[in-house]
Write a protein that holds these residues in place. Structure first.
Motif, PDB file in Angstrom:
ATOM      1  N   ARG A   1     -13.272 -36.888   7.459  1.00  0.00           N
ATOM      2  CA  ARG A   1     -12.576 -37.732   7.746  1.00  0.00           C
ATOM      3  C   ARG A   1     -12.137 -38.375   5.717  1.00  0.00           C
ATOM      4  NH1 ARG A   1     -13.179 -42.197  11.456  1.00  0.00           N
ATOM      5  NH2 ARG A   1     -11.745 -40.276  12.931  1.00  0.00           N
TER       6      ARG A   1
ATOM      7  N   TRP B   1     -23.933 -38.553   7.928  1.00  0.00           N
ATOM      8  CA  TRP B   1     -23.072 -38.230   8.086  1.00  0.00           C
ATOM      9  C   TRP B   1     -22.889 -36.255   9.144  1.00  0.00           C
ATOM     10  CZ3 TRP B   1     -19.176 -41.754   9.426  1.00  0.00           C
ATOM     11  CH2 TRP B   1     -19.117 -42.526   9.100  1.00  0.00           C
ATOM     12  N   SER B   2     -22.276 -36.999  10.044  1.00  0.00           N
ATOM     13  CA  SER B   2     -22.050 -35.809  11.188  1.00  0.00           C
ATOM     14  C   SER B   2     -20.725 -34.289  10.087  1.00  0.00           C
ATOM     15  CB  SER B   2     -21.500 -35.981  12.454  1.00  0.00           C
ATOM     16  OG  SER B   2     -20.837 -34.636  13.019  1.00  0.00           O
TER      17      SER B   2
ATOM     18  N   THR C   1     -19.375 -32.324  11.332  1.00  0.00           N
ATOM     19  CA  THR C   1     -18.100 -32.050  12.387  1.00  0.00           C
ATOM     20  C   THR C   1     -17.414 -33.439  13.086  1.00  0.00           C
ATOM     21  OG1 THR C   1     -19.654 -32.670  14.124  1.00  0.00           O
ATOM     22  CG2 THR C   1     -19.229 -29.842  13.336  1.00  0.00           C
ATOM     23  N   ASN C   2     -17.865 -34.228  13.196  1.00  0.00           N
ATOM     24  CA  ASN C   2     -17.795 -35.055  13.528  1.00  0.00           C
ATOM     25  C   ASN C   2     -17.124 -36.390  13.057  1.00  0.00           C
ATOM     26  OD1 ASN C   2     -16.800 -37.631  15.512  1.00  0.00           O
ATOM     27  ND2 ASN C   2     -17.874 -36.296  17.075  1.00  0.00           N
TER      28      ASN C   2
ATOM     29  N   ASP D   1     -16.706 -39.554  13.068  1.00  0.00           N
ATOM     30  CA  ASP D   1     -17.370 -41.329  13.545  1.00  0.00           C
ATOM     31  C   ASP D   1     -18.558 -40.936  13.430  1.00  0.00           C
ATOM     32  OD1 ASP D   1     -14.264 -41.927  13.582  1.00  0.00           O
ATOM     33  OD2 ASP D   1     -14.194 -40.628  15.189  1.00  0.00           O
ATOM     34  N   VAL D   2     -19.143 -40.258  13.911  1.00  0.00           N
ATOM     35  CA  VAL D   2     -20.558 -39.700  13.775  1.00  0.00           C
ATOM     36  C   VAL D   2     -21.325 -39.918  13.066  1.00  0.00           C
ATOM     37  CG1 VAL D   2     -22.180 -39.032  15.490  1.00  0.00           C
ATOM     38  CG2 VAL D   2     -20.156 -38.636  16.442  1.00  0.00           C
TER      39      VAL D   2
ATOM     40  N   ASP E   1     -22.202 -43.862  16.663  1.00  0.00           N
ATOM     41  CA  ASP E   1     -20.348 -44.177  16.894  1.00  0.00           C
ATOM     42  C   ASP E   1     -20.000 -45.325  15.874  1.00  0.00           C
ATOM     43  OD1 ASP E   1     -17.747 -44.207  17.182  1.00  0.00           O
ATOM     44  OD2 ASP E   1     -18.333 -42.353  18.890  1.00  0.00           O
TER      45      ASP E   1
ATOM     46  N   GLU F   1     -24.222 -28.312  15.238  1.00  0.00           N
ATOM     47  CA  GLU F   1     -23.227 -30.092  15.680  1.00  0.00           C
ATOM     48  C   GLU F   1     -24.217 -30.419  16.437  1.00  0.00           C
ATOM     49  OE1 GLU F   1     -19.817 -30.040  17.696  1.00  0.00           O
ATOM     50  OE2 GLU F   1     -19.959 -28.973  19.423  1.00  0.00           O
ATOM     51  N   ASN F   2     -24.709 -30.338  17.046  1.00  0.00           N
ATOM     52  CA  ASN F   2     -26.449 -31.331  17.548  1.00  0.00           C
ATOM     53  C   ASN F   2     -27.307 -31.805  17.000  1.00  0.00           C
ATOM     54  OD1 ASN F   2     -25.116 -31.742  20.266  1.00  0.00           O
ATOM     55  ND2 ASN F   2     -24.599 -30.396  20.140  1.00  0.00           N
TER      56      ASN F   2
END
Length: 323
Positions: free
Chosen positions: A122, A161-162, A164-165, A167-168, A182, A209-210
């Motif tokens: 973001r 930070w992730s 790919t996500n 918020d995570v 999150d 991603e994991n």
């Protein structure tokens, strides 16, 4: 072959390449090993003559981490030993009387802030982790933090930070755990008992991603999948002292670099066979604890490190794992 630069009078804590400019990097440093005294943020350029200073910014306390603004090419944040977080604009002069020096200064953490990381997706927020056991979410536009989480029972050494996500993010702590968060939730999503000692280092695999990779005072590097938290996928041994920081390659899912209090930089192949140690390369030209590490996004295999020996080193590592 390495290119070297002396941060005279200041011990390096963190180094990060600009996500916008191929030959620009920042180094966060502290005098007197960060125990007492001031700090300095170095903005460096790499050119035909080696590494040269573009500008520097002074702080009243040691600087322990830095992160470029992923949206604004000339801004970055630093975290400090006095608990403060500062936003800098590298186009502005280093004049302490200027109202633009720094652009913004936040003072909420009660102890040293060892980690600050910008949201990669973001790009409008960043997260900090402190020795006061709290994690805070920030916006460069807001005068106060947006949210505070407190679950870890020991110092927080790393937040990431992730990729790919939006918020995570994840955190690593002296309580031997890593936690998954999150930003839309008030409590952590997951906790993994990752090591038998303090977890100092954490990074997220850029292609899986994991998958996260951790480094600890127990000298080990471990690979975890959030979906299978009971046990690590792999464990790599080779450092003689604590693993201080590690980074996953932005160009190969199986390449990870680590730095340690044993003064070395090591590069690992996550896809190596179980019989193999997985060590691809070891770099030993620093003469003190190595704390800072980053991969260049623009030049595959280019790595920057900084250490308590008052130096920044730039060198190439293997680009691809041997699968």
């Amino acid at each position: 072959m390495s290119t070297k630069f002396r941060t005279i009078g200041f011990n390096g804590y963190a180094v990060e390449f600009s996500p916008f400019f191929e030959y620009k990097l920042a180094c966060a440093s502290a005098s007197n090993y960060g125990i007492v005294g001031n700090g300095k943020l170095w903005i460096l350029n790499v050119g035909p003559q080696g590494i040269v200073v573009e500008t520097t910014y002074d702080s009243q306390d040691g600087l322990f981490d830095c992160a470029w603004n992923e949206y604004h090419e000339n801004q970055l944040v630093t975290s400090s030993g006095d608990g403060s977080i500062k936003l800098w604009d590298v186009t502005l002069p280093n004049i302490s009387l200027s109202k633009n020096f720094p652009v913004r200064n936040w003072q909420e953490h009660q102890r040293e802030v060892f980690s600050v990381k910008w949201n990669l997706v973001r790009k409008d927020t960043f997260v900090s982790g402190s020795w006061d056991h709290t994690i805070k979410l920030w916006s460069p536009e807001a005068p106060q933090s947006l949210h505070t989480w407190q679950e870890h029972t020991h110092c927080i050494y790393s937040t990431v930070w992730s990729p790919t996500n939006p918020d995570v993010f994840a955190s690593a702590s002296g309580d031997h755990t890593i936690k998954l968060w999150d930003t839309r939730q008030s409590r952590s999503v997951q906790t993994i008992a990752a090591h038998t000692n303090e977890v100092l280092a954490l990074d997220w695999n850029k292609y899986r991603e994991n998958t996260v990779v951790t480094g600890s005072v127990d000298q080990s590097i471990k690979v975890f999948d959030w979906r299978f938290p009971a046990h690590e996928l792999r464990c790599f041994l080779g450092h003689e002292y604590a693993v201080r920081r590690l980074k996953c390659s932005p160009h190969d899912a199986n390449v990870v670099a680590s730095v340690s209090y044993d003064m070395s930089v090591k590069v690992w192949d996550l896809a190596a066979s179980e019989q193999s140690q997985g060590l691809m390369m070891s770099y030993g030209e620093h003469t003190e604890f190595v704390l800072g590490l980053d991969f260049s996004l623009h030049i595959p295999g280019q790595v920057a490190t900084c250490a308590w020996d008052e130096s920044v080193h730039l060198f190439k590592v293997p680009v691809n794992a041997v699968v």
